[in-house]
Scaffold this motif. Structure first.
Motif, PDB file in Angstrom:
ATOM      1  N   TYR B 154      33.163  45.443  35.489  1.00 55.44           N
ATOM      2  CA  TYR B 154      32.980  43.986  35.436  1.00 55.44           C
ATOM      3  C   TYR B 154      34.051  43.305  34.588  1.00 55.44           C
ATOM      4  O   TYR B 154      34.572  42.244  34.955  1.00 55.44           O
ATOM      5  CB  TYR B 154      31.587  43.633  34.899  1.00 55.44           C
ATOM      6  N   LYS B 156      36.953  43.971  34.290  1.00 58.92           N
ATOM      7  CA  LYS B 156      38.258  43.923  34.958  1.00 58.92           C
ATOM      8  C   LYS B 156      38.275  42.914  36.091  1.00 58.92           C
ATOM      9  O   LYS B 156      39.309  42.691  36.712  1.00 58.92           O
ATOM     10  CB  LYS B 156      38.616  45.306  35.500  1.00 58.92           C
ATOM     11  N   THR B 157      37.116  42.336  36.385  1.00 54.79           N
ATOM     12  CA  THR B 157      37.078  41.347  37.467  1.00 54.79           C
ATOM     13  C   THR B 157      37.533  39.986  36.936  1.00 54.79           C
ATOM     14  O   THR B 157      37.693  39.796  35.735  1.00 54.79           O
ATOM     15  CB  THR B 157      35.655  41.193  38.035  1.00 54.79           C
ATOM     16  N   LYS B 158      37.717  39.054  37.867  1.00 55.02           N
ATOM     17  CA  LYS B 158      38.136  37.708  37.466  1.00 55.02           C
ATOM     18  C   LYS B 158      37.103  37.065  36.561  1.00 55.02           C
ATOM     19  O   LYS B 158      37.432  36.433  35.570  1.00 55.02           O
ATOM     20  CB  LYS B 158      38.333  36.859  38.724  1.00 55.02           C
ATOM     21  N   SER B 159      35.834  37.257  36.921  1.00 56.40           N
ATOM     22  CA  SER B 159      34.754  36.707  36.108  1.00 56.40           C
ATOM     23  C   SER B 159      34.768  37.340  34.712  1.00 56.40           C
ATOM     24  O   SER B 159      34.602  36.648  33.700  1.00 56.40           O
ATOM     25  CB  SER B 159      33.416  36.969  36.803  1.00 56.40           C
ATOM     26  N   TYR B 161      37.336  38.546  33.158  1.00 60.64           N
ATOM     27  CA  TYR B 161      38.499  38.038  32.411  1.00 60.64           C
ATOM     28  C   TYR B 161      38.182  36.695  31.754  1.00 60.64           C
ATOM     29  O   TYR B 161      38.626  36.426  30.646  1.00 60.64           O
ATOM     30  CB  TYR B 161      39.702  37.886  33.357  1.00 60.64           C
ATOM     31  N   LEU B 162      37.417  35.864  32.467  1.00 63.01           N
ATOM     32  CA  LEU B 162      37.031  34.576  31.889  1.00 63.01           C
ATOM     33  C   LEU B 162      36.199  34.805  30.636  1.00 63.01           C
ATOM     34  O   LEU B 162      36.355  34.120  29.630  1.00 63.01           O
ATOM     35  CB  LEU B 162      36.193  33.769  32.883  1.00 63.01           C
TER      36      LEU B 162
END
Lengths: 257, 297
Positions: B154, B156-159, B161-162
């Motif tokens: 998780y 490493k996902t875009k979400s 990263y946020l």
């Protein structure tokens, strides 16, 4: 087009320290215009940028972008069309993330931040291409945490991150002020190049009068919440640092400092 | 031997809670006391559901969901109602104490006579003979591994990263055109979901729910995170999740050793607190020495 109409802004409203910053301030900036903004401390330069970006609210007046009234629009929604670089290099990047992670984060702006992988291998070459022309060696430091970079290197990354996705406006708040003269040159050159390539409507606050003269096609001098000098076109091109300094001194004398 | 197994069982169960606290404390920089309420929330829900015949594995999912909601409410109180972070979480922690009592119906709810995720018709058939004493620890380890892998993925996902960005530098999240408040709420939700999941596993391992079960959860979690990142985080082959898991086991081991050395089980919370203080002070010393090294690594 950015239009500020009859902006009013007070600080500490209702207290003895009440200070009126803008009183019936209006300003129109055309699409694609590169405006340099100079002025003394407390003249309202940074507040002007904050008002456009939604970081501070106005007490009266309207802000229109491309005809749309954004006066009450939330700051993060406004930033979808805005690239912004701050004076403090640490504000435009994430210190604990690597250059690659930072660029991947910015690369996704405008798209949903979902459960897809953030770093895509096939984009790495593109990031390197963006970093290489800076000649700061950053393309070989993709896996270095941004917090370990120098202020100038961080600011370069921040500028690339702010401008790598399609935006309409670029807001620069003294973005070279914290850098040494040589690095400031590099960052300023890069800024000019990006603005030209992408035809961005740009507002740049700076204390460096030479940059204000060399860059941009319009110059504003702010003083006590007013634009005391506003030159564009041929008039702007003919301006010299001495001209600006002259006006600057006149104002300062009036104020008694 | 039994003591060692029990240290591993509890250390691993608490590791899931500690991974949740890693999200709030290390990533979001949010001192979240909600966990003292969301840990027993998972425990209470599981005890009630199991005693009503619900599949024990299903209670894990339900507990996670309940924790998500608890974290969301803490986030809402902080972000939308603008209450200071630690206060928002203390309000939620206090409210959850009563909620948990309501759910359980009483302060203590035993589930000795029911199947649970460790011991049921299925696991009893697989873990026979020499494996039997390790039934619990194997099931726990399997769940911990799954949670670790999902969390690693998780982040490493875009979400994900946020989430990392909002704790690092809020203004960058705004710059990306994203509401930073929502990202914080999401982080708190996920963290408390994990804490409640851990509480569910704990109740099933202990075979009862007790209203005071959650007291000190935040301290245990923080101690595990700090001991883990300070001690093992320096070793580059260990990712943060492995460091935190090891930290949790080590911390449980220290507490168990202290009790073993003559202290009584009623001294548990005192030992927990004093050990935490020790770890905090020592880790600050370590960081002082290695602070600069960490950022470049």
């Amino acid at each position: 087009m950015i239009e500020l109409k009859h902006i009013h802004k007070f600080y500490n409203a209702g207290s003895v320290n009440e200070m009126c910053l803008f009183e019936d301030f209006s300003l129109t900036i055309a699409d694609g215009e590169f405006v340099s903004i100079v002025g003394s401390n407390g003249s309202g330069k940074t507040s002007l940028l904050n008002i456009i970006c939604g970081s501070i609210e106005v007490d009266g007046g309207q802000i229109l972008v491309g005809g749309e009234d954004i006066t009450r629009k939330k700051d993060y929604l406004r930033h979808r069309n805005i690239g912004r670089v701050y004076q403090d290099p640490s504000k435009g990047t994430c210190a604990n993330m690597t250059i690659l992670e930072n660029m991947a984060l910015a690369d996704n702006k405008g798209k949903p931040y979902n459960l897809g992988m953030s770093v895509k291998k096939n984009r790495i070459d593109y990031y390197k291409e963006l970093l290489q022309p800076l000649n700061l060696g950053l393309e070989d430091k993709l896996y270095t945490k941004v917090g370990a970079l120098s202020g100038g290197q961080r600011q370069a990354v921040a500028l690339l991150m702010a401008t790598m996705t399609p935006i309409e406006m670029l807001i620069l708040d003294e973005h070279t002020a914290a850098l040494d003269p040589k690095t400031a040159e590099i960052i300023m050159g890069l800024t000019g190049k990006i603005v030209k390539e992408k035809h961005l409507t740009t507002m740049m606050v700076t204390h460096n009068l030479r940059y204000a003269v060399e860059y941009g096609d319009r110059l504003l001098m702010m003083h006590q919440g007013n634009a005391v000098m506003d030159k564009a076109g041929a008039e702007k091109q003919a301006l010299t640092v001495d001209d600006i300094m002259g006006v600057f001194n006149e104002i300062s004398v009036e104020c008694g400092n | 031997m039994t003591l060692l197994i029990s240290v591993f069982e509890q250390g691993l169960i608490y590791a899931i809670m500690a991974l949740g606290m890693y999200i709030t404390y290390k990533i979001l920089d949010f001192p979240d006391m909600t966990v003292d309420g969301s840990f027993p929330l998972g425990a209470a829900l599981s005890a009630v559901l199991i005693s009503n015949g619900v599949n024990p594995y299903l209670t894990l999912v339900i507990s996670f969901g309940a924790g998500l909601i608890a974290g969301t409410i803490t986030g809402f109180i902080h972000v939308k109602l603008k209450v200071r972070d630690i206060l928002a979480s203390i309000i939620m922690m206090t409210a959850l104490y009563s909620v948990n009592l309501r759910i359980a119906g009483r302060a203590n709810l035993p589930i000795y006579n029911f199947d649970n995720i460790y011991s049921n018709g299925f696991t009893n058939k697989i873990f026979v003979g020499a494996l039997a004493p390790f039934e619990n620890v194997i099931v726990i380890a399997a769940i911990v591994i799954v949670v670790k892998l999902v969390l690693d993925w998780y982040l490493k996902t875009k979400s994900g990263y946020l989430l990392k960005a909002v704790g690092d530098n809020e203004s960058i999240v705004t710059s990306m055109g994203i509401d930073k408040g929502k990202v914080k709420i999401l982080g708190l939700a996920i963290a408390n979901g994990m804490v409640a999941l851990s509480g569910s596993m704990f109740a099933q391992q202990q075979r009862f729910f007790d209203a005071s079960m959650g007291v000190g959860t935040a301290v245990i979690g923080l101690a595990s995170v700090i001991i883990g990142t300070a001690l093992f985080g320096q070793i580059s082959v260990f990712t943060f999740s492995i460091s935190v898991i090891l930290g949790s086991i080590l911390y449980k081991g220290c507490v168990a050793a202290a009790i073993r050395l003559g202290l009584q089980s009623t001294d548990l919370k005192l030992v927990t607190a004093v050990l935490f203080l020790l770890i905090l002070v020592i880790s600050m010393r370590i960081e002082k020495h290695q602070g600069k090294k960490r950022i470049t690594s």
